[in-house]
Design a protein around this motif. Structure first.
Motif, PDB file in Angstrom:
ATOM      1  N   ALA A  81     -37.066 -87.782 -35.877  1.00 25.03           N
ATOM      2  CA  ALA A  81     -38.615 -87.184 -36.020  1.00 25.03           C
ATOM      3  C   ALA A  81     -38.140 -85.958 -35.685  1.00 25.03           C
ATOM      4  CB  ALA A  81     -39.758 -87.784 -35.011  1.00 25.03           C
ATOM      5  N   ARG A  82     -37.379 -85.344 -35.044  1.00 24.60           N
ATOM      6  CA  ARG A  82     -37.865 -83.660 -34.512  1.00 24.60           C
ATOM      7  C   ARG A  82     -36.075 -83.135 -35.032  1.00 24.60           C
ATOM      8  NH1 ARG A  82     -36.242 -85.711 -29.855  1.00 24.60           N
ATOM      9  NH2 ARG A  82     -34.280 -84.515 -29.883  1.00 24.60           N
ATOM     10  N   THR A  83     -35.595 -82.975 -34.758  1.00 27.99           N
ATOM     11  CA  THR A  83     -34.089 -81.958 -35.471  1.00 27.99           C
ATOM     12  C   THR A  83     -34.233 -81.992 -36.694  1.00 27.99           C
ATOM     13  OG1 THR A  83     -33.183 -82.985 -33.125  1.00 27.99           O
ATOM     14  CG2 THR A  83     -32.105 -81.227 -34.961  1.00 27.99           C
ATOM     15  N   ILE A  84     -34.363 -83.620 -37.496  1.00 26.49           N
ATOM     16  CA  ILE A  84     -34.411 -83.623 -38.863  1.00 26.49           C
ATOM     17  C   ILE A  84     -35.142 -83.763 -39.398  1.00 26.49           C
ATOM     18  CG2 ILE A  84     -34.343 -84.696 -40.576  1.00 26.49           C
ATOM     19  CD1 ILE A  84     -31.319 -84.943 -39.190  1.00 26.49           C
ATOM     20  N   LEU A  85     -36.612 -83.092 -38.828  1.00 33.40           N
ATOM     21  CA  LEU A  85     -37.276 -82.826 -39.163  1.00 33.40           C
ATOM     22  C   LEU A  85     -37.582 -81.437 -39.492  1.00 33.40           C
ATOM     23  CD1 LEU A  85     -40.408 -82.734 -40.636  1.00 33.40           C
ATOM     24  CD2 LEU A  85     -41.498 -83.053 -37.588  1.00 33.40           C
ATOM     25  N   ARG A  86     -36.987 -80.464 -38.485  1.00 30.16           N
ATOM     26  CA  ARG A  86     -36.766 -79.126 -38.196  1.00 30.16           C
ATOM     27  C   ARG A  86     -35.640 -78.624 -38.943  1.00 30.16           C
ATOM     28  NH1 ARG A  86     -37.955 -76.443 -32.729  1.00 30.16           N
ATOM     29  NH2 ARG A  86     -40.231 -77.324 -31.975  1.00 30.16           N
ATOM     30  N   LEU A  87     -35.076 -79.152 -39.704  1.00 31.94           N
ATOM     31  CA  LEU A  87     -33.204 -79.034 -40.546  1.00 31.94           C
ATOM     32  C   LEU A  87     -34.242 -78.803 -42.295  1.00 31.94           C
ATOM     33  CD1 LEU A  87     -31.145 -77.548 -40.923  1.00 31.94           C
ATOM     34  CD2 LEU A  87     -30.072 -80.219 -40.948  1.00 31.94           C
ATOM     35  N   GLY A  88     -35.499 -80.211 -42.198  1.00 32.63           N
ATOM     36  CA  GLY A  88     -35.793 -79.976 -43.573  1.00 32.63           C
ATOM     37  C   GLY A  88     -36.558 -78.933 -43.751  1.00 32.63           C
ATOM     38  N   VAL A  89     -37.939 -78.504 -42.419  1.00 34.74           N
ATOM     39  CA  VAL A  89     -38.962 -77.365 -42.766  1.00 34.74           C
ATOM     40  C   VAL A  89     -37.552 -75.784 -42.716  1.00 34.74           C
ATOM     41  CG1 VAL A  89     -40.269 -76.118 -41.894  1.00 34.74           C
ATOM     42  CG2 VAL A  89     -40.943 -78.724 -41.440  1.00 34.74           C
ATOM     43  N   ALA A  90     -36.878 -75.608 -42.204  1.00 33.76           N
ATOM     44  CA  ALA A  90     -36.129 -74.709 -42.607  1.00 33.76           C
ATOM     45  C   ALA A  90     -35.559 -73.900 -44.204  1.00 33.76           C
ATOM     46  CB  ALA A  90     -34.811 -74.592 -41.362  1.00 33.76           C
ATOM     47  N   LEU A  91     -34.687 -75.058 -44.547  1.00 31.01           N
ATOM     48  CA  LEU A  91     -35.194 -75.346 -46.249  1.00 31.01           C
ATOM     49  C   LEU A  91     -35.471 -75.336 -46.714  1.00 31.01           C
ATOM     50  CD1 LEU A  91     -32.243 -78.190 -46.270  1.00 31.01           C
ATOM     51  CD2 LEU A  91     -31.067 -75.431 -45.954  1.00 31.01           C
ATOM     52  N   LEU A  92     -36.753 -75.785 -46.606  1.00 36.13           N
ATOM     53  CA  LEU A  92     -38.043 -75.203 -47.454  1.00 36.13           C
ATOM     54  C   LEU A  92     -38.225 -74.353 -47.404  1.00 36.13           C
ATOM     55  CD1 LEU A  92     -41.154 -77.051 -45.894  1.00 36.13           C
ATOM     56  CD2 LEU A  92     -39.774 -77.165 -48.424  1.00 36.13           C
ATOM     57  N   GLY A  93     -37.362 -72.780 -46.923  1.00 34.69           N
ATOM     58  CA  GLY A  93     -37.488 -71.654 -47.554  1.00 34.69           C
ATOM     59  C   GLY A  93     -36.950 -71.327 -48.562  1.00 34.69           C
ATOM     60  N   LEU A  94     -35.907 -72.246 -49.108  1.00 38.41           N
ATOM     61  CA  LEU A  94     -35.357 -71.721 -50.860  1.00 38.41           C
ATOM     62  C   LEU A  94     -36.239 -72.625 -51.220  1.00 38.41           C
ATOM     63  CD1 LEU A  94     -31.681 -73.869 -49.898  1.00 38.41           C
ATOM     64  CD2 LEU A  94     -31.861 -71.051 -49.902  1.00 38.41           C
ATOM     65  N   LEU A 281     -33.313 -68.601 -45.682  1.00 33.08           N
ATOM     66  CA  LEU A 281     -33.191 -68.556 -46.616  1.00 33.08           C
ATOM     67  C   LEU A 281     -34.590 -68.118 -48.298  1.00 33.08           C
ATOM     68  CD1 LEU A 281     -32.822 -72.230 -45.412  1.00 33.08           C
ATOM     69  CD2 LEU A 281     -31.112 -70.659 -46.280  1.00 33.08           C
ATOM     70  N   ALA A 282     -35.356 -67.782 -47.352  1.00 35.74           N
ATOM     71  CA  ALA A 282     -36.292 -67.012 -48.966  1.00 35.74           C
ATOM     72  C   ALA A 282     -36.119 -66.157 -48.594  1.00 35.74           C
ATOM     73  CB  ALA A 282     -37.498 -67.496 -47.814  1.00 35.74           C
TER      74      ALA A 282
END
Length: 356
Positions: A81-94, A281-282
């Motif tokens: 709920a914390r770490t995987i969440l942040r990684l998923g948000v970071a990849l949203l930049g693509l 990534l964006a």
């Protein structure tokens, strides 16, 4: 002769680090596995019935809250709920390509940006007037103004962690998904009264509906031109996610971090690492430095990580506590949604008046 102890000591340190990683993985595995299974189940249900995946993940997770009582499962669920969440948000930049915004024109962009600012400020005022916390006001209004569930997830990662944090996120995810689905059906029908062109209606849909999927569905239900315009306007809102999250982090998150860091002697983080990753990534996607296959894989990975992390948040959240919040959060979300819609519609009519 002196090199042997150093080598042996280095080998012991490497073994200790490796053993620590194995121990951490073993501790987290049960909770991560449960969250992943729930995420896969949510995806299957959403595909089968055409329902919003994030909402289904949350509901499936809520149904499995009893698992959170097991000591073996709890650490992995918390980590997901914390770490995987942040990684998923970071990849949203693509998902961001700044060049797409040029085709829309500066005037519609300014209208939508103004609507976002008014929605966030007005939404926080409304939330506070209802007796809700400033954290909930920032979370809900930022979600409505930017991009629904994805924005709620991103904003939640920079807000202070409190006992009600997961509950508030669950309420906002359920609320914006429901309102976005309703908007996808109702907003196109509103054009029977508004009599806007397809291009203008695309601006309204992309500028006021919360989630990307519902924007696409509403836009292309009218015409191809409306769908294209709505999608580009929506991506413009998504591209503003970084600025909104940094603003909320500076206003609320960093202030709390500064207080706790000062009190405990810790280091205050001025910009979370995952936001830096989002921006990098964006930029890479906007410059076309990454092959399309890599971008597609990254976006797909992001969707899966967010789905799994939302399922984990559902597992952590007690449904009874959600029921305790009452109707005030619902009123706040509906009011914020209406503010966004009204400002965008008035802006479109103002642009038509100025052009003609």
């Amino acid at each position: 002769m002196t090199a042997e102890p150093d080598t042996a000591d280095g080998g012991k340190k490497a073994d200790n680090r490796f053993g620590g990683l194995i121990s951490t993985a073993a501790r987290l595995y049960p909770g991560v596995a449960v969250s992943t299974v729930f995420g896969i189940a949510a995806f299957a249900i959403s595909v089968r019935y055409g329902a919003p995946g994030m909402l289904i993940a949350l509901l499936v997770g809520l149904a499995g809250h009893f698992l959170y009582d097991f000591d073996r499962i709890r650490p992995g669920v918390d980590w997901t709920a914390r770490t995987i969440l942040r990684l998923g948000v970071a990849l949203l930049g693509l998902r961001i390509a700044f060049a797409d915004l040029i085709a829309i024109g500066i005037a519609p962009i300014m209208v939508v940006l103004l609507a976002m600012v008014i929605t966030i400020v007005g939404g926080i005022i409304i939330s506070r007037s209802l007796g809700l916390s400033r954290e909930f006001g920032a979370l809900s209004s930022g979600s409505v103004a930017v991009c629904g569930v994805s924005a709620a997830i991103a904003i939640s990662t920079v807000l202070p962690k409190k006992p009600e944090s997961e509950r508030d996120l669950a309420v906002v995810v359920a609320g914006v998904t429901t309102l976005s689905t309703i908007a996808m059906i109702i907003y196109p029908l509103a054009n029977l009264v508004l009599h806007l062109s397809d291009h203008e209606m695309g601006i309204v849909l992309g500028g006021s509906i919360h989630d990307v999927a519902q924007v696409v569905g509403a836009g292309y239900s009218i015409s191809h031109d409306a769908g294209d315009t709505a999608t580009i306007v929506k991506l413009m809102r998504v591209s503003a996610l970084l600025l909104v999250v940094i603003g909320i982090y500076s206003w609320i998150g960093r202030q709390d971090a500064t207080a706790s860091g000062t009190a405990g002697g810790g280091r205050v983080q001025y910009l979370p690492t995952f936001l830096i990753g989002f921006f990098v990534l964006a930029a890479i996607n906007s410059m076309h430095w990454a092959p399309p296959a890599v971008v597609k894989a990254g976006v797909t990975t992001s969707q899966w990580l967010l789905l799994i992390s939302i399922a984990a948040i559902g597992i952590k959240t007690n449904l009874r506590k959600i029921a305790e919040v009452g109707w005030k959060p619902v009123i706040a979300l509906v009011a914020q949604t209406l503010i966004m819609l009204v400002v965008v519609v008035l802006g479109v009519f103002m642009l038509r008046w100025m052009a003609g």
